[in-house]
Motif scaffolding. Structure first.
Motif, mmCIF file in Angstrom:
data_model
loop_
_atom_site.group_PDB
_atom_site.id
_atom_site.type_symbol
_atom_site.label_atom_id
_atom_site.label_comp_id
_atom_site.label_asym_id
_atom_site.label_seq_id
_atom_site.Cartn_x
_atom_site.Cartn_y
_atom_site.Cartn_z
ATOM 1 N N VAL A 30 39.801 68.020 95.733
ATOM 2 C CA VAL A 30 38.733 68.209 94.750
ATOM 3 C C VAL A 30 37.994 66.886 94.555
ATOM 4 N N GLU A 31 36.772 66.992 94.070
ATOM 5 C CA GLU A 31 36.009 65.800 93.763
ATOM 6 C C GLU A 31 36.372 65.302 92.363
ATOM 7 N N SER A 32 36.504 63.997 92.261
ATOM 8 C CA SER A 32 36.744 63.377 90.968
ATOM 9 C C SER A 32 35.772 62.224 90.789
ATOM 10 N N ASP A 33 35.789 61.591 89.626
ATOM 11 C CA ASP A 33 34.922 60.437 89.392
ATOM 12 C C ASP A 33 35.268 59.281 90.321
ATOM 13 N N PRO A 104 52.605 64.320 91.575
ATOM 14 C CA PRO A 104 51.803 63.463 90.695
ATOM 15 C C PRO A 104 50.868 64.228 89.760
ATOM 16 N N TYR A 105 50.670 63.629 88.600
ATOM 17 C CA TYR A 105 49.785 64.181 87.571
ATOM 18 C C TYR A 105 48.691 63.157 87.282
ATOM 19 N N HIS A 106 47.452 63.591 87.352
ATOM 20 C CA HIS A 106 46.349 62.795 86.823
ATOM 21 C C HIS A 106 45.411 63.742 86.090
ATOM 22 N N PRO A 107 45.143 63.474 84.806
ATOM 23 C CA PRO A 107 44.301 64.387 84.033
ATOM 24 C C PRO A 107 42.926 64.629 84.641
ATOM 25 N N ALA A 108 42.415 63.666 85.412
ATOM 26 C CA ALA A 108 41.081 63.820 85.986
ATOM 27 C C ALA A 108 41.027 64.952 87.003
#
Length: 333
Positions: A30-33, A104-108
């Motif tokens: 997915v795309e993220s910032d 792994p977890y990243h809210p973004a």
């Protein structure tokens, strides 16, 4: 010469000769910032004594906030249920649910986190003070700073804030795992229980049976700070036949009309401990599944001569005994 001694070096751990490895079910790109990222990969480790075994594979799915290590060893350093399953000849796959443990977890990319898993929550769920006299399976302290209790809490983290999304993510990844390894028996615990029902809905032909240890319930319950089981035993949508197209329709439907093709005809074992509040509603979970077409039964540990267990039956001091009804049930399939 300095000798480094592991905390549990005095524990006698049997030597096991086996084949083992680990891999990932990759997440969506997915795309993220920050650029392209993976959302929700699933960590898997496997072990088998004899690769030529004809015994079915077991997929071990941990509870909410936990991780696959819950199955690997106990809080006092003894071999966990995964070891006993391997010793009994089963190919075993232990997963870290998406956003838990080594997944792994990243809210973004995964979405907002739920609340931190704090000591009072662990006390209420696993070692409630009002059960101290009868919960003899937990032979250790119940306060922060008590070594075994610290071991239990150390592995817990937050769930995704959206319970239904979390179950969808887990079920999708575990369905992909089954696509790779073939038909398997799911062994779930606590908030991993609904994941098992959703996986069966997504891959009914690849789920041979389900063992659900102290599953989340009863139907339509709301857990403060976690979420509600809107679709009966799950927060994620599952299929009903005749179709029930919304949580409201499911909740209003007559019990006998809630047929669930994903579990229809499947053997399911619900296991509960004698000192656990989850035992109070286990028969309701069994009834819901059987109305759905399953062949579900309830194994309450005291009925098998095993007493004093709370919610974490695979972690307590008699874990070598609490697994026995599960192994006997698997042998009888």
């Amino acid at each position: 010469m300095i000798t480094h001694t592991a905390p549990h070096a005095s524990i006698s751990t049997p030597q096991v000769t086996s084949h083992r490895g680990r891999f990932w079910i990759a997440g969506d790109v997915v795309e993220s910032d920050f650029g392209p990222a993976q959302r929700g990969p699933l960590y898997v480790e496997w072990e088998v004594k004899d690769p030529a075994t004809t015994r079915p594979a077991l997929v071990l799915i941990h509870g909410g906030g936990g991780q696959g290590t819950d199955w690997l060893s106990t809080v006092d350093g003894r071999p966990g249920w995964a070891h006993h399953f391997v010793e009994s000849g089963y190919p075993v796959y232990v997963v870290d649910r998406a956003g838990h443990g080594r997944s792994p977890y990243h809210p973004a990319v995964v979405g907002p986190m739920g609340p931190a898993f704090v000591y009072p929550a662990a006390q209420g769920l696993f070692v409630p003070q009002e059960k101290a006299d009868v919960q003899t399976g937990w032979a250790w302290g119940r306060e922060p700073g008590d070594p075994q209790f610290d071991q239990l809490v150390a592995g817990f983290g937050p769930l995704p804030d959206d319970l239904g999304y979390s179950q969808e993510l887990d079920a999708d990844r575990i369905a992909q795992l089954l696509d790779q390894i073939g038909p398997a028996i799911l062994v779930t615990h606590s908030a991993g229980g609904p994941v098992g029902w959703v996986v069966a809905d997504r891959r009914p032909e690849l789920v041979r049976a389900i063992v659900s240890v102290e599953p989340m319930g009863p139907a339509f319950v709301e857990f403060p700070g976690i979420g509600k089981l809107d679709w009966g035993l799950t927060a994620a949508p599952v299929t009903y036949d005749p179709p029930l197209n919304s949580p409201e329709e499911v909740e209003k439907a007559a019990p006998e009309s809630r047929r669930m093709p994903g579990v229809a005809g499947k053997d399911i074992l619900i296991l509960t401990g004698g000192a656990s509040a989850f035992a109070d509603f286990a028969d309701e979970v069994v009834d819901f599944l059987n109305h759905g077409g399953a062949q579900a039964t309830h194994a309450h540990l005291p009925d098998h001569g095993i007493f004093g267990n709370g919610h974490a039956v695979m972690q307590e001091q008699n874990s070598d005994q609490t697994i026995r009804p599960v192994l006997e049930w698997l042998e009888g399939r």
